[in-house]
Design a protein around this motif. Sequence first.
Motif, PDB file in Angstrom:
ATOM      1  N   ASP A  57      44.246  48.218  39.205  1.00 37.04           N
ATOM      2  CA  ASP A  57      42.843  48.797  39.711  1.00 37.04           C
ATOM      3  C   ASP A  57      42.281  47.096  39.898  1.00 37.04           C
ATOM      4  OD1 ASP A  57      42.640  48.080  37.051  1.00 37.04           O
ATOM      5  OD2 ASP A  57      41.245  49.681  36.680  1.00 37.04           O
ATOM      6  N   MET A  58      42.494  46.211  39.090  1.00 35.14           N
ATOM      7  CA  MET A  58      42.111  44.599  39.195  1.00 35.14           C
ATOM      8  C   MET A  58      42.457  44.359  40.495  1.00 35.14           C
ATOM      9  SD  MET A  58      40.220  42.232  37.959  1.00 35.14           S
ATOM     10  CE  MET A  58      40.033  40.591  37.700  1.00 35.14           C
ATOM     11  N   LEU A  59      43.741  44.491  40.786  1.00 39.25           N
ATOM     12  CA  LEU A  59      44.433  44.099  42.049  1.00 39.25           C
ATOM     13  C   LEU A  59      43.905  44.547  43.105  1.00 39.25           C
ATOM     14  CD1 LEU A  59      47.102  42.552  43.465  1.00 39.25           C
ATOM     15  CD2 LEU A  59      48.202  44.778  43.085  1.00 39.25           C
ATOM     16  N   LEU A  60      43.602  45.692  43.508  1.00 41.55           N
ATOM     17  CA  LEU A  60      42.946  46.466  44.336  1.00 41.55           C
ATOM     18  C   LEU A  60      41.426  45.918  44.716  1.00 41.55           C
ATOM     19  CD1 LEU A  60      44.520  49.917  44.287  1.00 41.55           C
ATOM     20  CD2 LEU A  60      45.084  48.037  45.992  1.00 41.55           C
ATOM     21  N   TRP A  61      40.774  45.810  43.577  1.00 42.16           N
ATOM     22  CA  TRP A  61      39.502  45.358  43.712  1.00 42.16           C
ATOM     23  C   TRP A  61      39.316  43.976  44.305  1.00 42.16           C
ATOM     24  CZ3 TRP A  61      34.504  45.168  43.633  1.00 42.16           C
ATOM     25  CH2 TRP A  61      33.821  44.230  43.194  1.00 42.16           C
ATOM     26  N   ILE A  62      40.414  43.140  43.892  1.00 45.54           N
ATOM     27  CA  ILE A  62      40.341  41.828  44.488  1.00 45.54           C
ATOM     28  C   ILE A  62      40.728  41.843  46.067  1.00 45.54           C
ATOM     29  CG2 ILE A  62      41.089  39.696  44.634  1.00 45.54           C
ATOM     30  CD1 ILE A  62      41.676  39.820  41.312  1.00 45.54           C
ATOM     31  N   ALA A  63      41.749  42.686  46.273  1.00 45.98           N
ATOM     32  CA  ALA A  63      42.376  42.902  47.646  1.00 45.98           C
ATOM     33  C   ALA A  63      41.143  43.445  48.641  1.00 45.98           C
ATOM     34  CB  ALA A  63      43.540  43.918  47.753  1.00 45.98           C
ATOM     35  N   ARG A  64      40.578  44.212  48.183  1.00 44.66           N
ATOM     36  CA  ARG A  64      39.345  44.935  49.018  1.00 44.66           C
ATOM     37  C   ARG A  64      38.302  43.762  49.270  1.00 44.66           C
ATOM     38  NH1 ARG A  64      39.928  49.331  45.364  1.00 44.66           N
ATOM     39  NH2 ARG A  64      38.289  48.997  44.304  1.00 44.66           N
ATOM     40  N   ARG A  65      37.987  43.338  48.163  1.00 45.75           N
ATOM     41  CA  ARG A  65      36.976  42.276  48.714  1.00 45.75           C
ATOM     42  C   ARG A  65      37.564  41.184  49.620  1.00 45.75           C
ATOM     43  NH1 ARG A  65      35.037  39.780  42.966  1.00 45.75           N
ATOM     44  NH2 ARG A  65      33.609  38.439  44.505  1.00 45.75           N
ATOM     45  N   ARG A  66      38.670  40.763  49.302  1.00 45.55           N
ATOM     46  CA  ARG A  66      39.281  39.534  50.213  1.00 45.55           C
ATOM     47  C   ARG A  66      39.318  40.537  51.611  1.00 45.55           C
ATOM     48  NH1 ARG A  66      41.913  35.332  48.692  1.00 45.55           N
ATOM     49  NH2 ARG A  66      41.901  34.886  46.321  1.00 45.55           N
ATOM     50  N   LEU A  67      39.746  41.584  51.867  1.00 46.81           N
ATOM     51  CA  LEU A  67      40.021  41.983  53.420  1.00 46.81           C
ATOM     52  C   LEU A  67      38.474  42.360  54.071  1.00 46.81           C
ATOM     53  CD1 LEU A  67      41.701  42.992  55.430  1.00 46.81           C
ATOM     54  CD2 LEU A  67      41.753  45.549  54.136  1.00 46.81           C
ATOM     55  N   PRO A 102      37.205  35.414  45.085  1.00 49.89           N
ATOM     56  CA  PRO A 102      36.964  36.368  44.091  1.00 49.89           C
ATOM     57  C   PRO A 102      37.651  36.014  42.918  1.00 49.89           C
ATOM     58  CG  PRO A 102      37.608  37.606  46.037  1.00 49.89           C
ATOM     59  CD  PRO A 102      37.958  36.141  46.355  1.00 49.89           C
ATOM     60  N   ARG A 103      36.991  36.493  41.572  1.00 52.21           N
ATOM     61  CA  ARG A 103      37.446  35.890  40.330  1.00 52.21           C
ATOM     62  C   ARG A 103      38.614  36.906  40.043  1.00 52.21           C
ATOM     63  NH1 ARG A 103      34.068  35.501  34.680  1.00 52.21           N
ATOM     64  NH2 ARG A 103      36.053  35.141  33.196  1.00 52.21           N
ATOM     65  N   ALA A 104      39.840  36.454  39.481  1.00 56.87           N
ATOM     66  CA  ALA A 104      40.874  37.068  38.976  1.00 56.87           C
ATOM     67  C   ALA A 104      41.133  36.754  37.704  1.00 56.87           C
ATOM     68  CB  ALA A 104      42.250  36.710  39.857  1.00 56.87           C
ATOM     69  N   ASP A 105      40.874  37.858  36.837  1.00 60.81           N
ATOM     70  CA  ASP A 105      41.099  37.499  35.427  1.00 60.81           C
ATOM     71  C   ASP A 105      41.441  38.905  34.761  1.00 60.81           C
ATOM     72  OD1 ASP A 105      40.762  37.338  32.687  1.00 60.81           O
ATOM     73  OD2 ASP A 105      38.529  36.438  32.763  1.00 60.81           O
ATOM     74  N   ALA A 106      42.697  38.943  34.424  1.00 60.59           N
ATOM     75  CA  ALA A 106      43.199  40.305  33.900  1.00 60.59           C
ATOM     76  C   ALA A 106      43.058  40.126  32.164  1.00 60.59           C
ATOM     77  CB  ALA A 106      44.736  40.198  34.098  1.00 60.59           C
ATOM     78  N   SER A 107      42.056  39.618  31.482  1.00 60.99           N
ATOM     79  CA  SER A 107      41.812  39.483  30.202  1.00 60.99           C
ATOM     80  C   SER A 107      41.133  40.945  29.961  1.00 60.99           C
ATOM     81  CB  SER A 107      41.081  38.312  29.810  1.00 60.99           C
ATOM     82  OG  SER A 107      39.578  38.650  30.481  1.00 60.99           O
ATOM     83  N   ALA A 108      41.455  41.446  28.776  1.00 58.66           N
ATOM     84  CA  ALA A 108      40.881  42.788  28.117  1.00 58.66           C
ATOM     85  C   ALA A 108      39.219  42.699  28.523  1.00 58.66           C
ATOM     86  CB  ALA A 108      41.282  43.031  26.836  1.00 58.66           C
ATOM     87  N   ALA A 109      38.869  41.672  27.957  1.00 61.04           N
ATOM     88  CA  ALA A 109      37.340  41.547  27.965  1.00 61.04           C
ATOM     89  C   ALA A 109      36.758  41.714  29.373  1.00 61.04           C
ATOM     90  CB  ALA A 109      36.842  40.561  27.447  1.00 61.04           C
ATOM     91  N   TYR A 110      37.278  41.137  30.272  1.00 59.12           N
ATOM     92  CA  TYR A 110      36.924  40.992  31.747  1.00 59.12           C
ATOM     93  C   TYR A 110      36.833  42.405  32.292  1.00 59.12           C
ATOM     94  CZ  TYR A 110      35.769  39.157  36.286  1.00 59.12           C
ATOM     95  OH  TYR A 110      34.750  38.799  37.454  1.00 59.12           O
ATOM     96  N   LEU A 111      38.279  42.731  32.171  1.00 60.46           N
ATOM     97  CA  LEU A 111      38.488  44.132  32.776  1.00 60.46           C
ATOM     98  C   LEU A 111      37.684  45.190  32.488  1.00 60.46           C
ATOM     99  CD1 LEU A 111      42.391  44.197  32.443  1.00 60.46           C
ATOM    100  CD2 LEU A 111      41.281  44.172  34.490  1.00 60.46           C
TER     101      LEU A 111
END
Length: 544
Positions: free
Chosen positions: A111-121, A526-535
């Motif tokens: 879901d994080m991958l797609l959040w960043i992808a949608r923002r970039r697109l 867009p910030r890419a951070d897969a840490s538990a706190a950021y997610l």
Amino acid sequence: MDAAAKKALIKKLAVPANFHRNYAAEGRAWFVDRLIRKMEAETPTPTDAAITSKVTDVVTKSKAVVKAQQDYTIGVKLGASLAKIQSGRRIEILYGIIASNPTLIEPANQDMLLWIARRRLRGVTRMDFFVNPNSQGYFRYPDRCPSAGGVWRLNTDAQPFWERLGGSNTPPPGIYHFLLKRPASGDPDYVRAISKVFTAKANACDGNLVDCGLACGAVLLDTLVEAKDAPKLLKKVDSRGPRSLGIHSTTRETPESMILDTGAEGLFERVPTLVGDLQVGDHAYIFNHPLYKVFKPTGSWTGEHSLVYSCGDRGVRSRKGIFFGGHGKEGTVYDFYDDFLAELQTHLHRSFRIAAIFLNSKKNGSPAPSLSDSTTRTKPDGTTVPLELHQFDVGFRYRDFQKAPAKANAQPEISETGFAIVYSPTENFFSIAKQRRIIEIVSTGEVLEPISFERLGTNPGGTAQFEATDWKLVYQDRSTNAAKHYELFTRVRGKLTFKPLTIDELFESPFAKPNPKKEEIVTTRPRADASAAYLSFLRTNGAM
């Protein structure tokens, strides 16, 4: 991993069968190479066998993830004719994100991958099909509406939602932010306020009048609308302070803005990266050659705030390199410079003709100045330098390289009459003034927009000191901020000749780096951070 082993692994893994069928060969090779470099940077450094195993695993999983997620959509609708372009971007975006953040291929992080992808697109889509071309009427430069007096402003539909920092007067230098207006009660209509910015206007004076930095800032803000619950996320950003959620110039924002928010909940990141590692949707500022500032010190093409549309062969000097788009300009760096070369060449030839007339006058006494005067200049150390002022009321012609020559004729020319020169006999420099008359220089007390030449080497004295080939055009090197010299004069078989600029010379420092393939530039993304706190923060506040 040594160079030979790395090359072998790239050759082995970057084959079509290991990737989505629409991911180009240059992208595949870069993807594997980027993963290797990322693994090599780990502490402690993995063995070659471990790197090979990890990279192979990511390549294999990525193909499945990209295939499963390739049809992700955004909230900006476009016609079916653009589907192929958008499809290619979606794939390139997914691979770009994964190359820099391999953990995002894991099911728990997609879901994080797609959040960043949608923002970039979304950002690239807005820049490509709304900001550009400017003739559509969504965004224009302020000079398109003379009655605006050069003031930055938003379109008439957006004005009820936004106020310019500084109110109705010209804002402080370098700060051109627009902040949300506050309703009498409740929250602003965040999504509507942002959407109104992207409204086309046939009349330039009714539309958005901003520079490229603000246009890019509006695009980056708009990417947040891709949140699952956009009002909730935007309210959270707004709660950080009245200047957090705004339309900010991309690199002139304050620490209070969302773009420069480096806190635990920031939605953007400003990071150093090699030009060859840029991804679709990354922001980059492309500088014009510093000679441009000599001729157009306040010109709009000093540089271009841009987003990466596609990575091509990832070259900077290549015709098929990274493709950028900004406010009114789209193309590779080669395209940008190729379009600009003719304009700069025209400025250079004009300076060549004027400087040659002046130096010939000092060397041979012809043509004599129509009027001469003298004055002084006080240097920063307090010493006084004598200056000669010379006014030439002669006509001269120079080539217009922006017009194509007729088949049987020479390059078209432009005719002008009159120019003024400020010359320092003790410091070996002279300047072509913007003013054409001595009285205008004296009345203003300064030389406006000087085009300066400096004599290099030991002064031989006499008329020999005015040999044109010893005088060089002065400009400031962007990467070091030191003075540099451009050789405008040369002699061919004894005849003084104009030395034309080549496109290769324009690539001096397009990113304010003399070697952008090895030196990192700063990009906003867009910030890419897969840490538990950021997610957890993103999921709790409606981002995904």
